[in-house]
Motif scaffolding. Structure first.
Motif, short mmCIF file in Angstrom:
data_model
loop_
_atom_site.label_atom_id
_atom_site.label_comp_id
_atom_site.label_asym_id
_atom_site.label_seq_id
_atom_site.Cartn_x
_atom_site.Cartn_y
_atom_site.Cartn_z
N GLN A 222 -30.25 -27.94 25.03
CA GLN A 222 -28.96 -28.59 24.89
C GLN A 222 -28.52 -29.15 26.25
O GLN A 222 -29.25 -29.04 27.24
CB GLN A 222 -27.94 -27.59 24.35
N ALA A 223 -27.36 -29.74 26.29
CA ALA A 223 -26.85 -30.29 27.55
C ALA A 223 -26.81 -29.20 28.62
O ALA A 223 -26.31 -28.09 28.38
CB ALA A 223 -25.46 -30.88 27.34
N GLY A 224 -27.37 -29.50 29.78
CA GLY A 224 -27.38 -28.55 30.88
C GLY A 224 -28.49 -27.53 30.81
O GLY A 224 -28.55 -26.63 31.67
N GLU A 225 -29.38 -27.63 29.82
CA GLU A 225 -30.46 -26.67 29.66
C GLU A 225 -31.83 -27.30 29.91
O GLU A 225 -31.98 -28.52 29.88
CB GLU A 225 -30.46 -26.09 28.23
N VAL A 226 -32.80 -26.42 30.13
CA VAL A 226 -34.21 -26.83 30.19
C VAL A 226 -34.98 -26.01 29.16
O VAL A 226 -34.59 -24.90 28.81
CB VAL A 226 -34.82 -26.62 31.58
N LEU A 227 -36.06 -26.58 28.67
CA LEU A 227 -36.97 -25.86 27.78
C LEU A 227 -38.19 -25.46 28.59
O LEU A 227 -38.84 -26.31 29.21
CB LEU A 227 -37.40 -26.74 26.60
N ILE A 228 -38.50 -24.16 28.58
CA ILE A 228 -39.62 -23.63 29.34
C ILE A 228 -40.74 -23.24 28.40
O ILE A 228 -40.51 -22.54 27.40
CB ILE A 228 -39.19 -22.40 30.16
N ARG A 229 -41.93 -23.74 28.69
CA ARG A 229 -43.15 -23.23 28.03
C ARG A 229 -43.50 -21.95 28.76
O ARG A 229 -43.88 -21.95 29.92
CB ARG A 229 -44.29 -24.26 28.14
N VAL A 230 -43.31 -20.81 28.10
CA VAL A 230 -43.36 -19.52 28.77
C VAL A 230 -44.80 -19.13 29.10
O VAL A 230 -45.68 -19.17 28.24
CB VAL A 230 -42.69 -18.44 27.90
N ALA A 231 -45.00 -18.73 30.34
CA ALA A 231 -46.27 -18.11 30.74
C ALA A 231 -46.17 -16.60 30.64
O ALA A 231 -46.96 -15.95 29.97
CB ALA A 231 -46.63 -18.53 32.16
#
Length: 326
Positions: A26-35
């Protein structure tokens, strides 16, 4: 995506890896591909039904991750797809992807393994917010840490020493105390064999006590303080109630505080992570402190990871490799 939830409160066997929708930033967020995702005591309590999630938090387990930015939400300019990062979460880390407030994300320190970076955010934020923030640490002070070899203990010993403090620790075995000595601890107390309060009085008292035990230790923690000392309680492993001698507290001119990290506001967490970036990351990059990861489990073996965590035999962090889900 694969992610971990619990079917019912109970033991490690209640943890289930299931297919769930991938979150959207969402606004102000990042999506992380989790390691990697670090295990924490709150995860174990949540599994047992003894930890209330903050309002709006996902019921997917996990409070800290490392990984790679997959997408950025509207208004985010501080990160770009492909950046290697670590993040502090309210929940959602035991998964292949997690969306998180960009202010709670930091670049992985130079020279730190991406997977092992998963064990940094929660312990670093806990020590910084409670020892430096609530505890008002100053160089030269003595900090007593109950629990020498858990994630907080292992990281806290190194960080306090690197920033000019003296560290005392308690543990139940000589092996754990030797591990603490190797990390830089100055005062080693086997709480099974000796009274930690009496020992600390002989050592001049603690300026700060970082307490994970709670109620049963309250009276002896006050005894163990130096004048103007501060008790900062961050856990209740021993129970929620204790007896407080106000005369002893007042004579020491001391204070008792209780704090939680998980349910703090986004703004407060952003400030804490900024302090982690300022104080902790340079020490990691210089090699003055290091990550200590005892075991890594694939996400598919999350139950085994929790079972080992519950033995309390580990030194440092246990990490889930969320890139391996089968």
């Amino acid at each position: 995506m694969k992610a971990v939830r619990s079917t019912t409160p109970g033991g490690p066997e209640t943890l289930i890896v299931e297919e769930l929708p991938r979150p959207e930033p969402q606004a102000g967020e990042v999506l992380i591909r989790v390691a990697g995702a670090g295990l924490n005591r709150a995860d174990s309590l949540q599994r047992r039904g003894r930890y209330n999630l903050p309002p709006g938090a996902s019921d997917i387990f996990g409070m800290e991750v490392s990984g790679t930015i997959a997408e950025v939400g509207p208004g985010v300019s501080s990160f770009a797809p492909g950046d290697q990062v670590m993040a502090l979460l309210a929940s959602g880390g035991y998964a292949e992807y997690v969306a998180v407030h960009a202010g709670h994300v930091l670049p992985v320190p130079e020279g730190t393994d991406l997977l092992e970076a998963a064990g940094i955010p929660e312990v670093a934020a806990t020590v910084i917010s409670n020892v430096w923030g609530t505890g008002r640490f100053a160089p030269g002070e003595t900090v007593l840490i109950h629990g020498a070899t858990g994630g907080i203990g292992v990281f806290g010993i190194q960080l306090i020493k690197a920033l000019g403090g003296r560290v005392a620790v308690t543990a139940s075995t000589s092996e754990k105390l030797e591990a603490a000595r190797d990390l830089g601890a100055d005062v080693l107390i086997n709480y099974v064999e000796e009274d930690f309060a009496a020992r600390m009085i002989a050592e001049g008292g603690a300026d700060i006590i970082l307490d994970t035990v709670g109620g049963p230790y309250l009276g002896r923690n006050v005894d163990a303080l130096a004048p103007f000392g501060r008790i900062v309680t961050i856990g209740m492993q021993g129970g929620t109630e204790g007896n407080l001698n106000f005369a002893a507290l007042m004579k020491k001119k001391a204070s008792v505080s209780g704090t939680l990290l998980r349910d703090r506001s986004p703004e407060q967490k952003t400030q804490i992570m900024a302090e982690v970036a300022r104080l902790v990351v340079p020490l990691l990059e210089a090699g003055d402190i290091r990550t200590v990861t005892e075991r890594v489990y694939p996400l598919s073996d999350v139950a085994a990871a929790h079972a080992y965590f519950d033995t309390k035999g580990h030194v440092g962090k246990i990490v889930l490799d969320c890139r391996h889900t089968d």
